[in-house]
Structure formats: C-alpha cells, structure tokens
Write an enzyme that holds these catalytic residues in place. Structure first.
Site, short mmCIF file in Angstrom:
data_model
loop_
_atom_site.label_atom_id
_atom_site.label_comp_id
_atom_site.label_asym_id
_atom_site.label_seq_id
_atom_site.Cartn_x
_atom_site.Cartn_y
_atom_site.Cartn_z
N TRP A 136 1.14 -0.99 -0.17
CA TRP A 136 -0.22 0.35 -0.13
C TRP A 136 0.64 1.32 -0.17
O TRP A 136 0.37 2.15 -0.90
CB TRP A 136 -1.43 -0.34 1.14
CG TRP A 136 -2.15 -1.21 0.75
CD1 TRP A 136 -2.32 -2.45 1.72
CD2 TRP A 136 -2.71 -1.23 -0.15
NE1 TRP A 136 -3.31 -2.99 1.27
CE2 TRP A 136 -4.15 -2.30 0.13
CE3 TRP A 136 -3.31 -0.22 -1.12
CZ2 TRP A 136 -4.68 -2.60 -0.45
CZ3 TRP A 136 -4.73 -0.82 -2.11
CH2 TRP A 136 -4.79 -1.70 -2.19
N ASP A 175 -2.18 6.03 6.63
CA ASP A 175 -3.45 5.52 5.84
C ASP A 175 -3.57 4.50 6.37
O ASP A 175 -2.80 3.24 6.99
CB ASP A 175 -2.71 4.88 4.06
CG ASP A 175 -3.98 4.03 4.31
OD1 ASP A 175 -4.95 3.75 4.75
OD2 ASP A 175 -3.26 3.58 3.00
N LYS A 215 -12.75 -2.33 5.62
CA LYS A 215 -12.08 -2.93 6.18
C LYS A 215 -12.62 -3.33 7.69
O LYS A 215 -13.14 -4.38 8.56
CB LYS A 215 -10.14 -2.79 6.66
CG LYS A 215 -9.30 -3.39 6.07
CD LYS A 215 -9.79 -1.67 4.51
CE LYS A 215 -8.79 -3.59 3.15
NZ LYS A 215 -8.03 -2.25 2.94
C1 LIG Z 1 -7.30 -1.88 1.66
C2 LIG Z 1 -6.53 -0.55 1.79
C3 LIG Z 1 -6.48 0.68 0.54
C4 LIG Z 1 -7.30 0.54 -0.75
O1 LIG Z 1 -8.64 1.03 -0.67
P1 LIG Z 1 -9.14 0.98 -1.55
O2 LIG Z 1 -11.03 1.56 -1.06
O3 LIG Z 1 -9.58 -0.37 -2.47
O4 LIG Z 1 -8.80 2.01 -2.49
C5 LIG Z 1 -5.62 1.49 0.85
N1 LIG Z 1 -4.55 1.16 1.79
C6 LIG Z 1 -4.58 0.03 2.93
C7 LIG Z 1 -3.31 0.27 4.43
C8 LIG Z 1 -5.64 -0.73 2.35
O5 LIG Z 1 -5.62 -1.85 3.01
#
Ligand SMILES: *Cc1c(COP(=O)(O)O)cnc(C)c1O
Length: 359
Positions: A102, A172, A196
């Site tokens: 990521w 993030d 999540k």
């Molecule tokens: C799942 C995830 C993303 C991507 O999320 P999307 O909603 O599919 O764009 C980005 N960063 C992390 C750490 C993630 O777990």
C-alpha cells in the site's frame, strides 16, 4: 442460514447486529415509509443520520475540534492522489515511508505530482518489519510525511507514531482505524477506506487538521478538494449515503461495545492468542518482526505451500472463510478486524491445530 466466520481482508466482516438493524430498517426507515437510501441527502432525516455518524466517530477517536471529518468517495486509493494535490501547499517534495504494497501504491501516485523522498524502506527484508524512528531519513523541506501504520497485505504494523518535527504526518489507517486508541493530534491527516473496520467499500473517511485546507494545486478537481468537501459537510455532490448510514451504525455498535479502548483490549487478546499458537506450532510460521506484528492482519505460512489448497478447502468446509493470503504474497492471512469476534479466532486456532495434527 447461520453466518460463518469471515476472515476476509476487505471488504471485511461487519457486526451481525449492524446488519440485522440495517435489514430491519431497509424497507421502512423509522416509520417514514421508505428506505434511508431512497431519501434526499439534504432531508432532515438523512442529515441527522450523517451528523450522528460524524459525532460518534469524533467521540470514539477523541478527534480535536480543529480537525474536519470528511466522508469521501473512491476508496483509500483515491486519496493517494488527493493527498499530494491538497497537501503539497506550494512545496515540491514529500516524504514517504515504504513498508509494503500500500505504501508503494501511495508513492507511485505521489510521484505524478512531486519529488518523493523515500525516508525509509523495508523492501530489503521483504517488508517483514517497520523502520525505527532512527532509521527515518526525513527531509525538513517535505510538505508532509506519509506512512501506512498497518500494512494490510504484509501484516506489518508500526509500534510507534513517527516524530516528524512539525512536518504534517499523513497516515493511511485503512486497516487499523478504530482498532486501538491513537492520539489524533499527532497527525496532519488520517484516512481510511471503510471496508476494513468501518462499513461498506467506496466510502473513505478523512480526518484532517483545518490549517492544511485550502492550498490545493491549481488543477485539482473540485471533487478532490478537501476544503470544498469540508465547506459542504461532505455534500458538495450526493454522498455515498447508504455507506455513510452503515458506517454510523458501526460507530454506534462500537460505542455500545465500550468504545475503542474496550475493543482494543479484545483485539490485542485475539492477536496474541493467534500469534502464540502460530509460534508454538512448528507447522505454521509468521515472518514478521515480533514488535511489528499487526493486530488486525495475521499472515501465516504452512510447513509447505503444497498444503495450501487442502488447508483452504478444509477451512471453507469448517465454516472459516477467506483465509487465502494476498495474491502478491501467497500463504494464508487471517484478518481479525473489530467485527471478527474472539470466538472466530478460537475456532480458527482449533481448526489449525487439528489440520496440523492430521498431516
Ligand atoms: C484496502 C487498503 C487500501 C485500498 O482501499 P480501496 O478502498 O480499495 O482503495 C489502501 N490502503 C490500505 C492500507 C488498505 O488496507
């Protein structure tokens, strides 16, 4: 039919109580004769739902008053471009810490807008640890420092919040938001895709310090401008209203569980149990440095990859779903977010023990 144990990394399990409430309210929300998703987002009914969701999140995370909470669209991935567009603020360089897949995606996108200084990378050890504070080569001229507190794919979690000496820290938090208490005031911005720990995919929560708003790159699309979102209470256009409503139900559920402090205790217990089992059983292994093991995403390998197919088939049969690791790394991964109860982890451990014994 009973609900099975779901260890999916995302879209992930939601609390059954939340889904039951959503189901009960689906056709006729609070005796209004229609669904919440069929209502104008400007209606007093929806506005009250939206405001309560924001207030509950503020309460859960103790978000200071000088931070805006935005309910945005396009998932966390859209933030990878919105961040440089909004936060460069006349500067030409940003620091990124590279701890996995990521981080890499965030870096690749930022490079379209600025010079990226990779302040540290753990690619050399195949992303099985996070760098220590002393290993960060931060540039004082950076517009911001971006990192991924919890790398969902590698199962690597920072055990500290980086000190950036006044440079705004951007995190993030997609796969760790609301999993344990954090001091929001240490961050310039926190963002998290909802699927999540919050709600359905598509929605992305942005928590941003007010003084960082309003200095976007000239060609920034209106819809990508945090200040426009903030000035319009995230309703410049039609927001993802049903996702916002569901997120609100999850926030209320979390409050009823005792809030972040209470769920964090359960999360730590769940993770500790699972790692202890993996460490004690020679059939299983986890490659991540002990102090960087994620409490949300637990990757593990079997004694040989030859067992993977049989393991997944047997797990499915036992009602333990979505344990395959990410396609980029293979092996297994159990995502044990807030909505995955301790009973699910106990069932997983019992299954893993039995599977190992049978080989
Ligand atoms: C799942 C995830 C993303 C991507 O999320 P999307 O909603 O599919 O764009 C980005 N960063 C992390 C750490 C993630 O777990």
């Amino acid at each position: 039919m009973t609900r099975l144990y779901n260890f999916c990394a995302g879209p992930a399990a939601l609390p059954t109580d939340v889904l039951t409430q959503a189901k009960n309210e689906l056709l006729n929300w609070q005796e209004k004769g229609l669904s919440i998703m069929e209502m104008s987002h400007r209606s007093p009914e929806f506005v009250s739902v939206a405001q309560k969701a924001e207030q509950d999140l503020r309460d859960l995370m103790a978000i200071p008053d000088n931070y805006k909470v935005l309910f945005m669209q396009g998932g966390a991935s859209s933030q990878f471009s919105m961040i440089p567009m909004n936060l460069l603020r006349g500067k030409t360089t940003a620091d990124y810490i590279n701890t996995g897949q990521w981080s890499k995606k965030a870096i690749a996108e930022a490079k379209r807008y600025c010079d990226v200084n990779v302040a540290a990378t753990t690619e050399g050890n195949n992303f099985t640890s996070a760098p220590s504070q002393g290993e960060l080569k931060l540039n004082p001229e950076a517009a911001y420092v971006h990192y991924t507190p919890n790398e969902t794919i590698g199962g690597v979690q920072f055990d500290y919040i980086p000190e950036t000496n006044g440079v705004p820290l951007v995190a993030d938090y997609s796969s760790a938001i609301l999993s344990e208490e954090i001091d929001v005031s240490k961050f310039g911005m926190i963002y998290a895709g909802a699927q999540k720990n919050i709600g359905p995919a598509g929605l992305c929560i942005v928590i941003i310090r007010e003084d960082l708003l309003g200095q976007t790159l000239e060609a920034t699309p209106t819809m990508f401008d945090y200040k426009v979102a903030a000035d319009n209470d995230s309703m410049y256009n039609t927001p993802p209203s049903y996702g916002w409503y569901l997120a609100g139900l999850v926030f209320a559920w979390l409050k009823a569980q005792g809030g972040v402090k209470a769920i964090a205790e359960i999360n730590r217990r769940k993770a500790q149990k699972l790692y202890a089992f993996i460490d004690a059983n020679p059939f299983y292994a986890n490659p991540v440095a002990i102090n960087n093991r994620s409490i949300m995403n637990v990757p593990f390998t079997l004694a040989s990859a030859d067992y993977d197919k049989a393991f997944l088939a047997a797990a499915d049969k036992a009602g333990l779903l979505n344990l395959a690791g990410h396609r980029s790394v293979g092996g297994m991964r159990a995502s044990i977010y807030n909505a995955v109860g301790e009973d699910a982890v106990d069932a997983l451990i019992a299954f893993m023990d039995e599977f190992a014994n049978d080989q």
